[in-house]
Design a protein around this motif. Structure first.
Motif, short mmCIF file in Angstrom:
data_model
loop_
_atom_site.label_atom_id
_atom_site.label_comp_id
_atom_site.label_asym_id
_atom_site.label_seq_id
_atom_site.Cartn_x
_atom_site.Cartn_y
_atom_site.Cartn_z
N ALA A 155 -13.95 -35.01 -42.50
CA ALA A 155 -12.89 -34.01 -42.59
C ALA A 155 -13.44 -32.62 -42.29
CB ALA A 155 -12.28 -34.04 -43.99
N PRO A 156 -12.59 -31.67 -41.94
CA PRO A 156 -13.04 -30.29 -41.78
C PRO A 156 -13.72 -29.78 -43.05
CG PRO A 156 -10.83 -30.54 -40.89
CD PRO A 156 -11.15 -31.82 -41.60
N GLY A 157 -14.85 -29.13 -42.90
CA GLY A 157 -15.58 -28.62 -44.05
C GLY A 157 -16.44 -29.64 -44.76
N GLU A 158 -16.56 -30.82 -44.19
CA GLU A 158 -17.34 -31.90 -44.81
C GLU A 158 -18.59 -32.17 -43.99
OE1 GLU A 158 -16.41 -36.28 -46.73
OE2 GLU A 158 -15.43 -35.75 -44.86
N CYS A 159 -19.69 -32.49 -44.66
CA CYS A 159 -20.94 -32.88 -44.00
C CYS A 159 -21.28 -34.30 -44.42
CB CYS A 159 -22.07 -31.93 -44.37
SG CYS A 159 -23.66 -32.32 -43.58
N GLY B 72 -27.14 -23.71 -30.90
CA GLY B 72 -26.14 -24.61 -31.45
C GLY B 72 -25.17 -23.94 -32.40
N PHE B 73 -25.61 -22.84 -33.04
CA PHE B 73 -24.76 -22.16 -34.01
C PHE B 73 -24.16 -20.87 -33.47
CE2 PHE B 73 -26.88 -25.09 -36.80
CZ PHE B 73 -25.95 -25.33 -37.81
N ALA B 74 -24.43 -20.54 -32.21
CA ALA B 74 -23.91 -19.29 -31.64
C ALA B 74 -22.38 -19.31 -31.58
CB ALA B 74 -24.50 -19.07 -30.25
N PRO C 269 -15.78 -26.42 -34.05
CA PRO C 269 -15.07 -27.11 -35.14
C PRO C 269 -15.77 -28.37 -35.62
CG PRO C 269 -13.54 -26.45 -33.41
CD PRO C 269 -14.92 -26.26 -32.86
N ALA C 270 -16.62 -28.96 -34.76
CA ALA C 270 -17.37 -30.17 -35.14
C ALA C 270 -18.80 -30.01 -34.66
CB ALA C 270 -16.75 -31.42 -34.52
N LEU C 271 -19.75 -30.47 -35.49
CA LEU C 271 -21.17 -30.30 -35.18
C LEU C 271 -21.93 -31.59 -35.44
CD1 LEU C 271 -22.15 -26.83 -36.72
CD2 LEU C 271 -22.59 -27.55 -34.37
N GLU D 36 -22.77 -22.18 -44.10
CA GLU D 36 -21.75 -21.27 -43.57
C GLU D 36 -20.81 -21.99 -42.62
OE1 GLU D 36 -24.06 -18.14 -41.85
OE2 GLU D 36 -24.92 -17.55 -43.79
N ALA D 37 -21.35 -22.91 -41.82
CA ALA D 37 -20.50 -23.69 -40.92
C ALA D 37 -19.53 -24.56 -41.71
CB ALA D 37 -21.36 -24.54 -39.99
N LYS D 38 -20.02 -25.18 -42.78
CA LYS D 38 -19.13 -25.96 -43.65
C LYS D 38 -18.03 -25.08 -44.24
CE LYS D 38 -20.44 -29.00 -46.58
NZ LYS D 38 -21.06 -29.61 -47.77
N ALA D 39 -18.42 -23.89 -44.71
CA ALA D 39 -17.48 -22.99 -45.36
C ALA D 39 -16.36 -22.55 -44.42
CB ALA D 39 -18.21 -21.77 -45.92
N ARG D 40 -16.65 -22.44 -43.12
CA ARG D 40 -15.60 -22.04 -42.17
C ARG D 40 -14.79 -23.24 -41.69
NH1 ARG D 40 -17.24 -23.71 -37.29
NH2 ARG D 40 -19.45 -23.61 -36.72
N GLY D 41 -15.17 -24.46 -42.14
CA GLY D 41 -14.35 -25.62 -41.85
C GLY D 41 -14.89 -26.57 -40.81
N ALA D 42 -16.15 -26.44 -40.42
CA ALA D 42 -16.72 -27.36 -39.44
C ALA D 42 -16.91 -28.74 -40.06
CB ALA D 42 -18.05 -26.84 -38.93
#
Length: 227
Positions: free
Chosen positions: A32-36, A159-161, A165-167, A190-196
């Motif tokens: 899901a968005p924001g999940e790792c 990769g983080f520039a 939405p997905a990584l 931070e990527a998780k927090a923005r919804g990646a």
């Protein structure tokens, strides 16, 4: 954001009479968005193979890999390239770039490709390179001349520039010193927090425990276990 259903993979050994080797069957999970989500399993279980299938480097034998509304398994090459430009980022273990391209341009390229003005793209690249402790004197040089650790940090900066939405992250903290490891962990948070939505391979158990919401053991997708 990422959904995998009934996924299977085979390899054909063309130098051995075109023998077909099944390596994965009935793989299924979602992110899901924001999940790792961490891919786990013994060496050779298929973690890297699965990552390459999600990115479209390996063609699946069956099933589906949906990134948003796009199914990687049936997508055209043009659709996959568009997805990689705007939606799906991949931080591999190794930096692969065109020789002689300056490091600053390597990191800024994903932003430029999505229409970010050159000044803003370069400023964002500079900020990431500084944050990852790449000395400014190196920014005008090709990263192909850098040490392994410096190349890895350039790869992470690239990769983080862009805010994908997905990584996909393949061992992003491997071989990093404590300071740079902490920086990378914070970038992922931070990527998780923005919804990646993030899928990663983390042999660093402490990093996996800190970042990942759950684990998917790919050993369960081996053909002898997935039947």
């Amino acid at each position: 954001m990422i959904r995998i259903d009934n996924l299977s993979k085979t390899f054909t050994l063309h130098n051995q009479g075109s023998t077909v080797i099944p390596v994965m069957a009935n793989a299924a999970f979602s992110v899901a968005p924001g999940e790792c989500v961490a891919l786990t399993g013994e060496s050779g279980a298929g973690k890297s193979t699965l990552m390459r299938m999600i990115y479209g480097n390996y063609l699946a034998a069956g099933g589906s890999i949906r990134i948003g509304d796009t199914d990687i398994v049936t997508a055209t090459p043009r659709e996959i390239l568009r997805l990689r430009r705007h939606t799906l980022g991949y931080v591999s273990q190794f930096l692969r770039v065109v020789p002689r391209v300056p490091t600053l341009d390597v990191v800024a390229e994903p932003l430029l490709a999505t229409g970010t003005p050159a000044g803003a793209a370069r400023a964002a690249a500079e900020a990431l390179l500084a944050r990852l402790n790449i000395p400014e004197r190196l920014w005008s040089l090709s990263p192909t001349t850098f040490s392994g650790g410096e190349q890895q940090r350039v790869n992470i900066a690239r990769g983080f520039a862009y805010a994908y939405p997905a990584l996909l992250l393949d061992e992003p903290t491997a071989s990093l010193d404590a300071q740079n490891r902490e920086t990378v962990l914070r970038l992922i948070e931070e990527a998780k927090a923005r919804g990646a939505a993030i899928v990663g391979i983390f042999h660093d158990e402490a990093a996996r425990s800190r970042l990942c919401d759950r684990e998917v053991d790919v050993t369960a997708f081996r053909p002898d276990r997935a039947a």
